[in-house]
Motif scaffolding. Structure first.
Motif, PDB file in Angstrom:
ATOM      1  N   ASN A  36       0.840  -1.191   0.000  1.00 61.54           N
ATOM      2  CA  ASN A  36       0.000   0.000   0.000  1.00 61.54           C
ATOM      3  C   ASN A  36       0.878   1.245   0.000  1.00 61.54           C
ATOM      4  OD1 ASN A  36      -1.825   2.051   0.440  1.00 61.54           O
ATOM      5  ND2 ASN A  36      -2.666   1.229   2.332  1.00 61.54           N
ATOM      6  N   VAL A  94      -3.820   1.395  -9.295  1.00 59.17           N
ATOM      7  CA  VAL A  94      -3.864   2.796  -8.876  1.00 59.17           C
ATOM      8  C   VAL A  94      -5.300   3.182  -8.531  1.00 59.17           C
ATOM      9  CG1 VAL A  94      -1.841   3.491 -10.205  1.00 59.17           C
ATOM     10  CG2 VAL A  94      -4.101   3.610 -11.256  1.00 59.17           C
ATOM     11  N   SER A  95      -5.420   4.193  -7.677  1.00 61.52           N
ATOM     12  CA  SER A  95      -6.732   4.736  -7.338  1.00 61.52           C
ATOM     13  C   SER A  95      -6.705   6.241  -7.562  1.00 61.52           C
ATOM     14  CB  SER A  95      -7.093   4.424  -5.884  1.00 61.52           C
ATOM     15  OG  SER A  95      -6.223   5.089  -4.987  1.00 61.52           O
ATOM     16  N   THR A 144      -4.875   8.138 -14.062  1.00 57.34           N
ATOM     17  CA  THR A 144      -4.645   6.743 -13.700  1.00 57.34           C
ATOM     18  C   THR A 144      -3.709   6.011 -14.663  1.00 57.34           C
ATOM     19  OG1 THR A 144      -6.736   6.302 -14.830  1.00 57.34           O
ATOM     20  CG2 THR A 144      -6.783   6.399 -12.427  1.00 57.34           C
ATOM     21  N   SER A 167      -0.084   4.375  -0.309  1.00 56.10           N
ATOM     22  CA  SER A 167      -0.829   5.584   0.014  1.00 56.10           C
ATOM     23  C   SER A 167      -0.446   6.095   1.395  1.00 56.10           C
ATOM     24  CB  SER A 167      -2.334   5.292  -0.002  1.00 56.10           C
ATOM     25  OG  SER A 167      -3.067   6.391   0.502  1.00 56.10           O
ATOM     26  N   GLY A 197       0.222  -0.952  -4.990  1.00 53.52           N
ATOM     27  CA  GLY A 197      -0.865  -0.007  -5.191  1.00 53.52           C
ATOM     28  C   GLY A 197      -0.469   1.395  -4.784  1.00 53.52           C
ATOM     29  N   ALA A 198      -0.964   2.383  -5.525  1.00 53.55           N
ATOM     30  CA  ALA A 198      -0.649   3.779  -5.217  1.00 53.55           C
ATOM     31  C   ALA A 198      -1.804   4.680  -5.617  1.00 53.55           C
ATOM     32  CB  ALA A 198       0.622   4.227  -5.950  1.00 53.55           C
ATOM     33  N   PRO A 199      -1.989   5.766  -4.889  1.00 52.80           N
ATOM     34  CA  PRO A 199      -2.974   6.768  -5.308  1.00 52.80           C
ATOM     35  C   PRO A 199      -2.376   7.664  -6.381  1.00 52.80           C
ATOM     36  CG  PRO A 199      -1.938   7.471  -3.276  1.00 52.80           C
ATOM     37  CD  PRO A 199      -1.364   6.116  -3.598  1.00 52.80           C
ATOM     38  N   THR A 224      -6.776   3.294  -1.914  1.00 48.44           N
ATOM     39  CA  THR A 224      -5.833   2.309  -2.438  1.00 48.44           C
ATOM     40  C   THR A 224      -5.944   1.003  -1.682  1.00 48.44           C
ATOM     41  OG1 THR A 224      -4.304   4.081  -3.094  1.00 48.44           O
ATOM     42  CG2 THR A 224      -3.388   1.870  -2.913  1.00 48.44           C
TER      43      THR A 224
END
Length: 210
Positions: A7, A121-122, A128, A9, A81-83, A16
């Protein structure tokens, strides 16, 4: 077999994480264990090219990068995962990945090569695809088989609750988890059948400035 959900974020339980947990749920349904690693919300510098990692096998900055590298050896696959911040992956996540992957390379740790990896991604609205492209480059560099879904690995929403309402995005995350499980089992079957990893050549670095 186990997968580490990373994570990137600054919010531990934000959008995320909501996407990562949907991937993790699909992995568990397929019989694959998953754990979550949060990079934290303290400032993370990028790589400064000091060469410390080549001599010691660790980044000179003692933060979550070294904790992550210590844990990475025990996992068979990774989901990063990343924002999206300013149409790019969050700067802290890019700094984290740059240092982690460069340390792995310079120290010859090989903790990522030939292990399946995926990025997601979020975002509230846009940026994105550019952010996803940034994250995928780390996987390409490290010879990681990239796990895909059936669309770009992204979710939309400003809160975790809004992300849950992105029905297409949540489905993409579930498909991603199932595809990761399938690839892990395929690699395991190949290993049991005696299929070795590709022969590795010494790296050639070409400088185009003459």
């Amino acid at each position: 077999m186990q997968v580490l959900l990373v994570n990137g974020s600054p919010h531990q339980s934000g959008c995320t994480d909501a996407a990562l947990q949907e991937v993790g749920a699909a992995l568990r349904e397929a019989g694959i264990r998953s754990d979550t690693f949060w990079i934290g919300n303290h400032p993370l510098t990028g790589c400064v090219g000091c060469g410390f990692c080549a001599k010691t096998g660790r980044c000179r900055y003692e933060d979550t990068v070294n904790i992550f590298l210590d844990a990475a050896e025990d996992y068979d696959g990774f989901v990063f995962g990343a924002p999206v911040h300013f149409a790019s992956a969050a700067a802290s996540m890019l700094g984290f990945l740059s240092r982690a992957f460069f340390t792995d390379h310079c120290a010859g740790l090989n903790r990522f090569a030939f292990k399946p990896g995926a990025a997601l991604v979020s975002a509230r609205r846009a940026g994105t695809t550019a952010a996803l492209d940034e994250l995928n480059k780390y996987l390409l560099y490290a010879q990681m088989p990239i796990v895909t879904s059936r669309y770009w690995n992204m979710v939309h929403g400003q809160t975790p609750e809004e992300v849950q309402k992105d029905l297409e995005g949540m489905q993409i995350m579930r498909v991603l988890g199932r595809n990761m499980a399938w690839m892990l089992r395929s690699i395991e079957a190949g290993r049991k059948a005696g299929i070795a990893i590709p022969e590795q050549e010494p790296r050639i670095s070409t400088n185009f400035i003459r």
